[in-house]
Design a protein around this motif. Structure first.
Motif, PDB file in Angstrom:
ATOM      1  N   SER A  10     -55.534  85.937 -18.285  1.00  0.00           N
ATOM      2  CA  SER A  10     -56.598  86.922 -18.427  1.00  0.00           C
ATOM      3  C   SER A  10     -57.700  86.619 -17.424  1.00  0.00           C
ATOM      4  O   SER A  10     -58.064  85.462 -17.218  1.00  0.00           O
ATOM      5  CB  SER A  10     -57.158  86.891 -19.844  1.00  0.00           C
ATOM      6  N   ALA A  39     -46.701  98.363 -17.290  1.00  0.00           N
ATOM      7  CA  ALA A  39     -47.752  98.478 -18.295  1.00  0.00           C
ATOM      8  C   ALA A  39     -47.197  99.235 -19.494  1.00  0.00           C
ATOM      9  O   ALA A  39     -46.235 100.002 -19.355  1.00  0.00           O
ATOM     10  CB  ALA A  39     -48.953  99.212 -17.703  1.00  0.00           C
ATOM     11  N   PRO A  87     -58.809  96.615 -13.852  1.00  0.00           N
ATOM     12  CA  PRO A  87     -58.153  96.843 -15.150  1.00  0.00           C
ATOM     13  C   PRO A  87     -56.806  97.547 -15.005  1.00  0.00           C
ATOM     14  O   PRO A  87     -55.893  97.294 -15.802  1.00  0.00           O
ATOM     15  CB  PRO A  87     -59.176  97.701 -15.892  1.00  0.00           C
ATOM     16  N   THR A  90     -53.514  95.550 -15.066  1.00  0.00           N
ATOM     17  CA  THR A  90     -53.020  94.946 -16.303  1.00  0.00           C
ATOM     18  C   THR A  90     -51.581  95.384 -16.573  1.00  0.00           C
ATOM     19  O   THR A  90     -51.280  96.574 -16.618  1.00  0.00           O
ATOM     20  CB  THR A  90     -53.918  95.338 -17.484  1.00  0.00           C
ATOM     21  N   GLN A 118     -47.579  87.840 -18.295  1.00  0.00           N
ATOM     22  CA  GLN A 118     -48.588  88.863 -18.582  1.00  0.00           C
ATOM     23  C   GLN A 118     -49.842  88.627 -17.750  1.00  0.00           C
ATOM     24  O   GLN A 118     -50.349  87.495 -17.658  1.00  0.00           O
ATOM     25  CB  GLN A 118     -48.943  88.844 -20.077  1.00  0.00           C
ATOM     26  N   THR A 120     -53.710  90.276 -17.600  1.00  0.00           N
ATOM     27  CA  THR A 120     -54.665  91.143 -18.272  1.00  0.00           C
ATOM     28  C   THR A 120     -55.993  91.072 -17.539  1.00  0.00           C
ATOM     29  O   THR A 120     -56.538  89.978 -17.331  1.00  0.00           O
ATOM     30  CB  THR A 120     -54.849  90.731 -19.728  1.00  0.00           C
ATOM     31  N   SER A 122     -59.761  92.452 -17.839  1.00  0.00           N
ATOM     32  CA  SER A 122     -60.730  93.147 -18.683  1.00  0.00           C
ATOM     33  C   SER A 122     -62.022  92.369 -18.778  1.00  0.00           C
ATOM     34  O   SER A 122     -62.033  91.183 -18.431  1.00  0.00           O
ATOM     35  CB  SER A 122     -60.153  93.376 -20.079  1.00  0.00           C
TER      36      SER A 122
END
Length: 122
Positions: A10, A39, A87, A90, A118, A120, A122
């Motif tokens: 992240s 996604a 974003p 992602t 993964q 991410t 944000s």
């Protein structure tokens, strides 16, 4: 051929991540490798590809200038350096490989896939 990805996580918008992919189970040193992403609710799309033999690279328009694909021949490792993350980046990112491809950013060009990592933003 087995492909193992690492490096996801992240990050805030504008941040950077580096993904890695290590192939095993093959003695071949020249092949095509690529990064794809998917996604939720969207189709898998090719992000970047490289011919490990001559170093030719291909990018999705929306990531060109922000992402860099590279292959370290000595370590036999594929990388994706991702800068200025947004974003919209992602997704689950997958490493893929094939001995030869006609369309470097098409998923049906590749027959070996990793499990994904993964990312991410944000």
């Amino acid at each position: 051929v087995q492909l193992v990805e690492s490096g996801g996580g992240s990050v805030q918008p504008g941040g950077s991540l580096t993904l890695s992919c290590v192939p095993s189970g093959t003695a071949d040193r020249r092949y095509w490798m690529a990064w794809f992403r998917q996604a939720p609710g969207k189709e898998r799309e090719g992000v970047a590809a490289i011919d490990t033999g001559d170093g030719s690279t291909y990018y999705l328009n929306s990531v060109e200038g922000r992402f860099t694909i590279s292959h370290d021949n000595a370590k036999n490792t594929l990388y994706l350096q991702m800068d200025s993350l947004e974003p919209a980046d992602t997704a689950m990112y997958y490493c893929a490989a094939a001995r030869w491809v006609h369309f470097p950013l098409r998923s049906d060009s590749y027959n070996y896939w990793g499990q994904g990592t993964q990312v991410t933003v944000s």
